[in-house]
Scaffold this motif. Structure first.
Motif, PDB file in Angstrom:
ATOM      1  N   ASP A  58       0.841  -1.201   0.000  1.00  0.00           N
ATOM      2  CA  ASP A  58       0.000   0.000   0.000  1.00  0.00           C
ATOM      3  C   ASP A  58       0.882   1.261   0.000  1.00  0.00           C
ATOM      4  OD1 ASP A  58      -2.336  -1.528   0.162  1.00  0.00           O
ATOM      5  OD2 ASP A  58      -2.253  -1.546   2.364  1.00  0.00           O
ATOM      6  N   VAL A  59       1.891   1.242   0.833  1.00  0.00           N
ATOM      7  CA  VAL A  59       2.799   2.385   0.932  1.00  0.00           C
ATOM      8  C   VAL A  59       3.490   2.632  -0.406  1.00  0.00           C
ATOM      9  CG1 VAL A  59       4.959   3.181   1.975  1.00  0.00           C
ATOM     10  CG2 VAL A  59       3.147   2.231   3.421  1.00  0.00           C
ATOM     11  N   GLY A  60       3.912   1.555  -1.076  1.00  0.00           N
ATOM     12  CA  GLY A  60       4.572   1.687  -2.376  1.00  0.00           C
ATOM     13  C   GLY A  60       3.663   2.332  -3.411  1.00  0.00           C
ATOM     14  N   ARG A  61       2.393   1.913  -3.444  1.00  0.00           N
ATOM     15  CA  ARG A  61       1.448   2.500  -4.410  1.00  0.00           C
ATOM     16  C   ARG A  61       1.210   3.982  -4.114  1.00  0.00           C
ATOM     17  NH1 ARG A  61      -0.951  -2.653  -3.913  1.00  0.00           N
ATOM     18  NH2 ARG A  61      -2.274  -1.948  -2.194  1.00  0.00           N
ATOM     19  N   MET A  62       1.058   4.316  -2.848  1.00  0.00           N
ATOM     20  CA  MET A  62       0.844   5.716  -2.479  1.00  0.00           C
ATOM     21  C   MET A  62       2.054   6.576  -2.844  1.00  0.00           C
ATOM     22  SD  MET A  62      -0.858   4.886   1.238  1.00  0.00           S
ATOM     23  CE  MET A  62      -0.871   6.569   1.840  1.00  0.00           C
ATOM     24  N   ALA A  63       3.245   6.029  -2.613  1.00  0.00           N
ATOM     25  CA  ALA A  63       4.460   6.773  -2.963  1.00  0.00           C
ATOM     26  C   ALA A  63       4.549   6.976  -4.460  1.00  0.00           C
ATOM     27  CB  ALA A  63       5.691   6.018  -2.450  1.00  0.00           C
ATOM     28  N   GLU A  64       4.200   5.968  -5.214  1.00  0.00           N
ATOM     29  CA  GLU A  64       4.262   6.070  -6.680  1.00  0.00           C
ATOM     30  C   GLU A  64       3.279   7.104  -7.198  1.00  0.00           C
ATOM     31  OE1 GLU A  64       4.666   3.062 -10.483  1.00  0.00           O
ATOM     32  OE2 GLU A  64       3.684   2.346  -8.657  1.00  0.00           O
ATOM     33  N   ALA A 116      11.743   2.277  -3.455  1.00  0.00           N
ATOM     34  CA  ALA A 116      11.651   1.609  -4.751  1.00  0.00           C
ATOM     35  C   ALA A 116      11.067   2.516  -5.825  1.00  0.00           C
ATOM     36  CB  ALA A 116      10.808   0.338  -4.623  1.00  0.00           C
ATOM     37  N   VAL A 117      10.260   3.490  -5.423  1.00  0.00           N
ATOM     38  CA  VAL A 117       9.607   4.346  -6.422  1.00  0.00           C
ATOM     39  C   VAL A 117       9.870   5.831  -6.202  1.00  0.00           C
ATOM     40  CG1 VAL A 117       7.744   2.702  -6.893  1.00  0.00           C
ATOM     41  CG2 VAL A 117       7.467   4.383  -5.051  1.00  0.00           C
ATOM     42  N   ASP A 118      10.460   6.206  -5.045  1.00  0.00           N
ATOM     43  CA  ASP A 118      10.559   7.633  -4.705  1.00  0.00           C
ATOM     44  C   ASP A 118      11.732   7.866  -3.775  1.00  0.00           C
ATOM     45  OD1 ASP A 118      10.258  10.260  -3.997  1.00  0.00           O
ATOM     46  OD2 ASP A 118       8.378  10.001  -2.916  1.00  0.00           O
ATOM     47  N   LYS A 119      12.907   8.113  -4.347  1.00  0.00           N
ATOM     48  CA  LYS A 119      14.086   8.400  -3.524  1.00  0.00           C
ATOM     49  C   LYS A 119      14.383   9.890  -3.439  1.00  0.00           C
ATOM     50  CE  LYS A 119      16.760   4.149  -3.533  1.00  0.00           C
ATOM     51  NZ  LYS A 119      18.097   3.547  -3.711  1.00  0.00           N
ATOM     52  N   GLU A 120      13.760  10.678  -4.307  1.00  0.00           N
ATOM     53  CA  GLU A 120      14.129  12.089  -4.401  1.00  0.00           C
ATOM     54  C   GLU A 120      12.987  13.043  -4.101  1.00  0.00           C
ATOM     55  OE1 GLU A 120      17.061  13.110  -4.740  1.00  0.00           O
ATOM     56  OE2 GLU A 120      18.109  11.297  -5.354  1.00  0.00           O
ATOM     57  N   LYS A 121      11.773  12.517  -3.900  1.00  0.00           N
ATOM     58  CA  LYS A 121      10.620  13.408  -3.769  1.00  0.00           C
ATOM     59  C   LYS A 121      10.182  13.550  -2.311  1.00  0.00           C
ATOM     60  CE  LYS A 121       9.175  11.888  -8.375  1.00  0.00           C
ATOM     61  NZ  LYS A 121       8.152  11.168  -9.148  1.00  0.00           N
ATOM     62  N   ALA A 122       9.570  12.526  -1.773  1.00  0.00           N
ATOM     63  CA  ALA A 122       9.045  12.611  -0.423  1.00  0.00           C
ATOM     64  C   ALA A 122      10.144  12.472   0.621  1.00  0.00           C
ATOM     65  CB  ALA A 122       7.982  11.526  -0.211  1.00  0.00           C
ATOM     66  N   VAL A 123       9.888  13.069   1.784  1.00  0.00           N
ATOM     67  CA  VAL A 123      10.772  12.963   2.937  1.00  0.00           C
ATOM     68  C   VAL A 123      10.337  11.775   3.782  1.00  0.00           C
ATOM     69  CG1 VAL A 123      11.485  14.115   5.079  1.00  0.00           C
ATOM     70  CG2 VAL A 123      11.268  15.434   2.959  1.00  0.00           C
ATOM     71  N   VAL A 124      11.293  11.025   4.315  1.00  0.00           N
ATOM     72  CA  VAL A 124      11.008   9.941   5.257  1.00  0.00           C
ATOM     73  C   VAL A 124      11.759  10.238   6.548  1.00  0.00           C
ATOM     74  CG1 VAL A 124      11.137   7.476   5.738  1.00  0.00           C
ATOM     75  CG2 VAL A 124      10.742   8.262   3.391  1.00  0.00           C
ATOM     76  N   VAL A 125      11.023  10.265   7.675  1.00  0.00           N
ATOM     77  CA  VAL A 125      11.622  10.430   8.996  1.00  0.00           C
ATOM     78  C   VAL A 125      11.378   9.153   9.789  1.00  0.00           C
ATOM     79  CG1 VAL A 125      11.729  11.801  11.102  1.00  0.00           C
ATOM     80  CG2 VAL A 125      11.189  12.915   8.929  1.00  0.00           C
ATOM     81  N   ASP A 126      12.448   8.532  10.249  1.00  0.00           N
ATOM     82  CA  ASP A 126      12.358   7.274  10.995  1.00  0.00           C
ATOM     83  C   ASP A 126      12.622   7.555  12.467  1.00  0.00           C
ATOM     84  OD1 ASP A 126      12.378   4.725  11.960  1.00  0.00           O
ATOM     85  OD2 ASP A 126      14.233   4.110  10.959  1.00  0.00           O
ATOM     86  N   LEU A 127      11.617   7.281  13.322  1.00  0.00           N
ATOM     87  CA  LEU A 127      11.773   7.497  14.755  1.00  0.00           C
ATOM     88  C   LEU A 127      12.441   6.327  15.460  1.00  0.00           C
ATOM     89  CD1 LEU A 127       9.623   9.698  13.989  1.00  0.00           C
ATOM     90  CD2 LEU A 127       8.744   9.449  16.293  1.00  0.00           C
ATOM     91  N   SER A 128      12.591   5.202  14.778  1.00  0.00           N
ATOM     92  CA  SER A 128      13.258   4.054  15.391  1.00  0.00           C
ATOM     93  C   SER A 128      14.771   4.201  15.277  1.00  0.00           C
ATOM     94  CB  SER A 128      12.812   2.762  14.704  1.00  0.00           C
ATOM     95  OG  SER A 128      13.471   2.600  13.449  1.00  0.00           O
ATOM     96  N   ALA A 129      15.495   3.203  15.788  1.00  0.00           N
ATOM     97  CA  ALA A 129      16.961   3.234  15.733  1.00  0.00           C
ATOM     98  C   ALA A 129      17.508   2.599  14.465  1.00  0.00           C
ATOM     99  CB  ALA A 129      17.536   2.517  16.955  1.00  0.00           C
TER     100      ALA A 129
END
Length: 894
Positions: free
Chosen positions: A636-642, A667-680
């Motif tokens: 689902d996340v992949g489709r939304m990112a695409e 896999a589909v968006d390395k340059e557009k959306a921001v990803v913030v990871d709260l885990s380690a």
């Protein structure tokens, strides 16, 4: 010559930036810590220290080590550039440093450490000191009332005898402290200054310096020793006279013609009486007359500025005066931004609007050609100069043309000017002529754009001058004065599509091409200046997904603290459109805290929340829209990112869980959306940016697409240790106690209130992941011992820090106050902070600063709310920076 290369394309065979000589390059073995090596050098035995002479191999290695360490306070380019500058003159012409008596009394260790740093990189400052405050106390103790006439101490025989004894003691104190750090120092208490009586009847045994004997100083430096002078002089017949230390330093400078004259002062500089801010720099040729008319330039300040002007008029134009606190000496000497007040003559900036105004056109051509290499360099410059005959421009230059800027005024239909060319020599950078020229440009053109190659060694200087920037395909677009969101949006879109050609090609070759093809020029200009206001949010969102980052930096010399990474203020935000946010893992305490913050954020639009346990339920605590929990899969996340449905993904998942979701976005968006990871999961991944804005360059976070949010314990620990890292004498130990919300929502003994009542539980006593995280970020190992107790949220840290030299509590507290001055989410207090005062608040409190009786160990306390600044608040800081909003947007500030 080393010069800026702005909009002037270099030939493919361009040589790299000239580096320092072999003896100044790093020669550390792989894996050896610069900090550890310097610490070990400063802690050697007396016999071992003698081995580290300026001519020995270990010394050369130490020099290289300290060069690396200096790079922590500025860019490597700055440090190398200034070291190259300083070592270009003879040893006695580097710097004269005047040390006030209060500095020796209150800041002896700080002063000695600063001088040791300079010596370990092969520099020989000449120190001349006074002892005024100590003399006053000594006279009072002896029953002698100090007398002054016109601000000058009346010195009778008894006073002089006490003064001589005191000066020798203070001189020896400084010399011994330097030698304890492995620096050879030579006390010089006579034989340098010859004098006549200033006015024997009025001032008695006070001297007016008539001559300076350089021989003792030169002999000391030749022997590898730092000369340490007292401000005493002798008449021709041998009578000792008292002289003012400032006057002695000035006369010494006139005799030696040094590059720097440094006055160390507790205040750390001169201050503007209207604003209360520290004056960063004074360019006498441009500002003196205006400055002396200001109401607040009076008494001591007026006299100081006049004395500095008179002194600099007797020195080469390359010389300058710095008024600085000893703790900031390295930053003042080795960075463009500096830390105290810099006073220099400068060069008056001239403005020309036509080629006919240049007295010698060949001088202009020579200035332009120095940026270029290749057989066609002169021919290219010839064509460029010819093109300037047919277009409007303003050229800004100093007399020797150490700096030259060419600006094209705004064309019809636009208010944006273009910086077409900027060329600066090495001397122009080091004497800050470039700053003078750019300031003149800014007075005439309140709105300006320009481009620079991404690998330009002076890139940080351009960030300082800009309100914002975009990076794409090896080029950076800068601007200032562009406040309209629509204009910023168009800059984003056009630069993403056309790169520097959006400006019509602001470089030499393109200018020539434009002169030859007017039609092409007009087309390019029309393209640049057609600002549409109807493209809306979709165009900006699409532009944001292009391969560029938003750099919003505010670290110019006018920033008045020693913090190397000041916050981004309201004026720096570049995005005025909402951003769509998806929160994966919204059930936990951190997820709930972030939802509450997003609910009050004017630009963040929370569109999706995902939780397996809460699927189908309504999201509570969010009022902008009704949201139902989803249970999103990686597919689902992949489709939304695409589809581009999300601008920022927040992963609020347990450790080891978020990888499939991140992989789906990547896999589909390395340059557009921001990803913030709260885990380690990504805190040790070099391809991700570690998002602690108070310690990591905000410009780096602003450009990042993948951000790892630091841990709660790790955030407070790093903030609690970082300012004192240069003074570490061993491994810090962090004893931490967290409320049980830190143990998560999954039932366990660590969040069982019944089990925790009247109890405290230690856990993960060694090798906790935060132990590795803290150590890897501050560059030195730490011991970390976490506990959990019965309160709900908030962390209390007690940090034991060994010191490599004796330090006073006040000096340590000053280090922290200076480091975090201007930081809105870090508060430095005197007493030890308590956890109940931080719970529910968005910052960190640091205090305690208790020093052991031997002066070699300090205990610092820190408190942080683990759900807020320890997680959700810090996440929102990172989101704001990466998405182009003001850093503190949506964060309640106390």
């Amino acid at each position: 010559m080393m010069s800026a290369r702005v909009l002037v394309r270099r030939a493919p065979t361009a040589a790299p930036l000239r580096s320092l000589s072999t003896r100044t390059r790093s020669c550390l073995p792989a894996g050896v810590s610069a900090r550890a090596t310097v610490t070990s050098i400063f802690s050697l035995s007396a016999s071992q220290k003698r081995y580290y002479s300026p001519r020995s191999e270990p010394y050369l290695s130490t020099r290289s080590t300290v060069v690396q360490l200096l790079s922590n306070i500025g860019s490597k380019r700055e440090v190398q550039q200034y070291l190259s500058h300083f070592t270009s003159v003879s040893s006695q012409q580097f710097a004269v440093i005047k040390v006030g008596g209060a500095i020796i009394t209150e800041h002896l260790q700080t002063l000695s450490s600063a001088l040791a740093f300079l010596n370990h990189v092969g520099l020989y400052p000449i120190v001349v000191h006074g002892a005024g405050p100590q003399l006053n106390r000594m006279l009072e103790a002896a029953g002698v009332e100090p007398q002054f006439e016109d601000g000058i101490r009346v010195t009778d025989g008894k006073t002089l005898a006490l003064a001589r004894k005191l000066f020798f003691e203070e001189n020896l104190k400084l010399v011994e402290e330097l030698e304890s750090l492995g620096v050879r120092a030579r006390p010089i208490t006579s034989g340098v200054f010859s004098a006549d009586y200033l006015d024997k009847e009025k001032y008695d045994l006070v001297g007016k310096i008539k001559g300076v004997n350089k021989t003792p100083i030169e002999a000391a430096i030749k022997a590898g020793c730092l000369p340490v002078l007292t401000s005493m002089a002798e008449t021709f017949d041998g009578q000792v006279l008292n002289v003012n230390a400032d006057v002695a330093a000035g006369e010494l400078a006139r005799a030696l013609q040094p590059l720097k004259i440094v006055y160390l002062a507790e205040k750390g500089g001169l201050f503007n009486g209207d604003t209360g801010e520290k004056i960063s720099a004074i360019n006498l040729d441009e500002e003196y007359e205006h400055l002396m008319k200001q109401w607040w330039v009076r008494h001591g300040t007026r006299l100081k500025i006049k004395e500095m002007k008179d002194l600099l008029m007797d020195l080469p134009r390359t010389s300058s005066v710095a008024i600085i606190h000893p703790a900031d000496l390295q930053k003042e000497l080795f960075t463009d931004s500096g830390a105290g007040t810099l006073i220099r003559r400068g060069n008056k900036v001239h403005i020309k609007t036509s080629l006919s105004e240049f007295e010698d056109i060949d001088v202009l051509k020579n200035a332009l050609v120095r940026d270029r290499e290749g057989l066609d360099a002169k021919a290219t410059v010839e064509r460029y100069v010819e093109s300037l005959e047919t277009q409007k421009f303003k050229a800004y230059l100093d007399g020797p043309m150490e700096a030259l800027a060419v600006v094209l005024p705004p064309e019809e239909g636009s208010s944006l000017a273009q910086l077409a060319t900027l060329t600066v020599t090495k001397a122009g950078w080091l004497t800050n002529v470039a700053d003078n020229v750019f300031a003149s440009v800014k007075k005439d053109f309140p709105r300006l754009v320009w481009t620079v190659k991404e690998d330009d060694e002076n890139l940080t200087w351009f960030f300082d001058k800009a309100d914002g920037s975009l990076s794409r395909n090896g080029e950076v677009l800068f601007w200032y004065g562009v406040e309209s969101g629509d204009e910023v949006k168009e800059l984003v879109v056009e630069f993403s599509k056309h790169g520097r050609e959006m400006l019509g090609g602001n470089n030499l070759e393109s200018k020539i091409h434009r002169a030859a093809q007017a039609a092409a020029v007009q087309a390019a200009a029309n393209q640049k200046r057609t600002f549409s206001t109807s493209t809306g949010f979709n165009a900006l969102r699409s532009a944001r997904r292009q391969p560029f980052g938003v750099n919003l930096l505010q670290t110019s010399r006018r920033y008045t603290t020693t913090n190397p990474n000041p916050p981004l203020g309201e004026k720096n935000k570049s995005n005025t459109q909402p951003s769509k946010v998806a929160l994966i893992g919204a059930r936990g305490y951190t997820g709930q805290a972030l939802i509450s913050l997003l609910n009050s954020h004017p630009q963040m639009d929370l569109c999706y929340v995902s939780s397996r346990e809460l699927e189908g339920q309504k999201l509570e605590g969010y009022n902008k829209r009704e949201i139902i929990y989803d249970n999103l899969s990686p597919d689902d996340v992949g489709r939304m990112a695409e589809n581009g449905d999300v601008d920022c993904w927040v992963m609020a998942l347990p450790n080891g869980v978020c990888k499939p979701f991140v992989d789906a976005v990547d896999a589909v968006d390395k340059e557009k959306a921001v990803v913030v990871d709260l885990s380690a999961d990504h805190r040790f991944d070099s391809s991700w940016t570690y998002g602690l804005p108070e310690l990591i360059a905000r410009s780096k976070i602003a450009q990042a697409k993948r951000i790892s949010n630091p841990g709660c314990y790790a955030t407070a620990s790093q903030l609690g240790i970082s300012p004192i890292v240069p003074h570490l004498g061993g491994q810090p130990t962090v004893f931490g106690v967290s409320g049980y919300s830190g143990a998560g929502t999954k039932p366990s003994p660590k969040n069982d209130v019944k089990n925790l009542t009247n109890n405290i539980i230690p856990y993960s006593l060694t090798d906790h992941i935060h132990e590795k995280e803290i150590g890897s970020q501050i560059g030195t190992p730490v011991a970390f011992i976490p506990h959990v107790s019965v309160w709900f949220q908030g962390i209390q840290l007690t940090i034991n820090i060994p010191l490599k030299e004796q330090m006073a509590s006040r000096d340590i507290r000053n280090l922290y106050q200076d480091r975090y001055a201007g930081e809105k989410l870090v508060k430095v207090i005197g007493e030890a902070p308590v956890v109940k005062d931080i719970s529910g608040r968005h910052g960190v409190e640091l205090g305690g600063f208790a020093v052991h009786s031997d002066g070699k160990r300090v205990v610092v306390c820190a408190t942080i709310d683990n759900l807020l600044k320890g997680a959700a608040t810090q996440c929102l800081q990172n989101m704001n920076l990466a998405l182009g909003y003001s850093e503190y947007e949506g964060i309640p500030l106390d």
